[in-house]
Structure formats: C-alpha cells, structure tokens
Motif scaffolding. Structure first.
Motif, PDB file in Angstrom:
ATOM      1  N   LYS A   1      13.065   6.161   9.775  1.00  0.00           N
ATOM      2  CA  LYS A   1      11.890   7.036   9.811  1.00  0.00           C
ATOM      3  C   LYS A   1      11.178   6.901  11.146  1.00  0.00           C
TER       4      LYS A   1
ATOM      5  N   ASP B   1      11.013  12.840  17.873  1.00  0.00           N
ATOM      6  CA  ASP B   1      10.084  13.965  17.946  1.00  0.00           C
ATOM      7  C   ASP B   1       9.114  13.792  19.108  1.00  0.00           C
ATOM      8  N   THR B   2       8.690  12.541  19.351  1.00  0.00           N
ATOM      9  CA  THR B   2       7.777  12.279  20.472  1.00  0.00           C
ATOM     10  C   THR B   2       8.435  12.643  21.796  1.00  0.00           C
TER      11      THR B   2
ATOM     12  N   THR C   1       2.621   4.016  10.470  1.00  0.00           N
ATOM     13  CA  THR C   1       3.982   3.508  10.519  1.00  0.00           C
ATOM     14  C   THR C   1       3.991   1.996  10.668  1.00  0.00           C
TER      15      THR C   1
ATOM     16  N   GLN D   1      10.610   9.731  14.235  1.00  0.00           N
ATOM     17  CA  GLN D   1       9.298  10.011  14.829  1.00  0.00           C
ATOM     18  C   GLN D   1       9.353   9.874  16.352  1.00  0.00           C
TER      19      GLN D   1
END
Length: 283
Positions: free
Chosen positions: A272, A279-280, A65, A276
C-alpha cells in the motif's frame, strides 16, 4: 627553341597543379568520413530520464500510513517525542536529487517496527545509453540479488496478492497466516535468514515479481531467528518508475519470544505504501 622549352615547362607545371587539386579533394572526403563529429554523421544522443529531482522521503509518507506501519507511534505519550517519531531520520546523502532516504524506528508494547524508504534517481553518463535503460539494468541487478524463487505453475499472476474480504472469518485468516509463517526455508546464501517461500506457503505470499506497480517491481519476504528467539520479519518492495528506483524495507520484531510477525499483514502494508509513493512520483 628556347620559347618552345619554356612552354613545355609551364604545361608540366599546370599538370602537376591539377593533379594536386584532384588528390586534395579526395583526401578531404576521407577526412570528413573519419570525423564522427561531422554534421552528416553525428550519432543520436539517448533521451534523458523522466525525473530530474526526487521528492523528500521523510515527507513522502503520510502520518496515517505511519500510524499503520508503526503502531507504536500513537502510544508515545510525549507530544514532542511523538512528533520527532513522525519526522523520521534522513539517511546520509551527498546529492539529494540523486539519492535520498528516510528511516523510522518505533517501539510498541508488542513489537519494534522499522521502516526505510529510499529513492534513487539513475543517470547514465554514456550518451548512447538512456537513463531509463541504465535504471532498468540496476533494477535487474537488485532483483537478481534478491534471489526470488521460481513461480509455481499454480500461480495465477505474479503480482496478485490476496486481499482480505469482508466475508472472511478471523479464524480462517489466522490459520492462513500461521501456515505461511510456519513454512519457511533457509536462504541458500547461508546468512541465517529464512524466507517465506517454501512449497507449503501460499503462492500469493511468496517472494515474487509484481505486475501492478511502476514499470517493474518485486517483493521479498524474509524471516530470521528461531523459535527460541524473537522472530524478525523483513518485507522489501522495490519498484522502478522510469529512471527512479524506490526501495521500501519494513521490519517487525515482536517483543514476545517465539512470536512470528504476520506475513500477509506486513506485505499488504508495504505494498500500500509502495502504491502511494508511485502516485507521488506520478508513475
């Protein structure tokens, strides 16, 4: 006669004692009702937030990323300097379980890119207000300060941003990006920054709320500078998951005077990363 007087005195004493007991009983009930800590009147305590700790922001962003957001990293020839660039610099914090952030700055041949990731865990010190409610109030303040434009009637969804398809032509994408970048309006704050939110800008690229990220989220997109200087674009994504607020600030300043950073490309990268991080957090 003396005995009769004695009995009358005892009777009077008993009446007084009975009256005192009755009065004391009533007084005790009033005292209990006035005590908010009594067992029968204890107020409910608001629930604590979902999160008790925060992830490390400097390690929360993957190297792939970072390669996308900061393309100059791969141009760094020295291995030690490249490793240091990946690591980022932690922001100053007195309690890393309450607030933690990390910054990156990388120069490339074409631009300077900067990235900030900030985590804030909100805790309410009012037993009647939950951590989530306190975080919701703080998020609302941040969204109000962003001064997002009113959504237009043609908006199909507040969180929908167009994603490039395999069939779209590069020339069409370039034309759309140029249109979005050239249509700017001066911020009412008078700070000199310009926001990609004019009527000519596609609604999918305007600063807006997002409905597909965390419990609530918004995106801001500001362009500063003029045609005679390097134009810096700042894309900010802020989202809340339970009692944690995450802020992403992604900036790019081209090395060429008059060049304009691509709005859609930067927004896609920032969103994006936000997904992420959500989600973490597990939210």
């Amino acid at each position: 006669m003396q005995r009769k007087a004695y009995v009358s005195g005892v009777a009077a004493l008993l009446v007084a004692l009975l009256a005192g007991c009755t009065s004391g009983s009533g007084g005790g009930g009033a005292t209990d009702d006035a005590n908010p800590g009594g067992a029968g009147s204890a107020s409910a305590v608001a629930q604590p937030g979902k999160y008790r700790t925060l992830p490390g922001p400097c390690t929360a962003v993957s190297r792939d990323t970072l390669d996308s957001l900061l393309p100059g990293i791969k141009e760094i020839a020295d291995a030690d300097q490249r490793e240091k660039a990946y690591e980022g610099d932690a922001t100053l914090a007195f309690d890393n379980d309450r607030k933690a952030g990390c910054r990156w700055k990388v120069d490339s041949r074409t631009a300077t890119d900067r990235l900030l990731v900030d985590f804030e865990r909100v805790v309410s010190y009012d037993n009647s207000v939950s951590d989530d409610s306190q975080a919701q109030e703080l998020f609302a303040e941040k969204q109000t300060a962003a001064d997002l434009p009113e959504p237009t009637s043609s908006d199909s969804g507040s969180g929908s941003a167009s994603t490039p398809s395999a069939s779209s032509s590069p020339s069409a994408d370039a034309s759309a990006s140029a249109s979005a970048s050239s249509s700017v309006s001066v911020s009412p704050s008078g700070s000199g920054s310009e926001s990609a939110s004019s009527s000519a800008t596609p609604s999918s690229l305007q600063p807006r709320t997002l409905d597909d990220l965390g419990d609530e989220a918004f995106l801001d997109d500001a362009l500063s500078g003029s045609g005679s200087t390097a134009r810096q674009r700042t894309v900010t994504v802020v989202f809340r998951t339970s009692n944690v607020i995450v802020t992403i600030e992604y900036e790019e300043q081209p090395a060429t005077v008059g060049a304009v950073p691509d709005s859609k490309e930067m927004q896609d990268r920032a969103r994006k990363l936000a997904a992420q991080l959500a989600d973490t957090l597990g939210g």
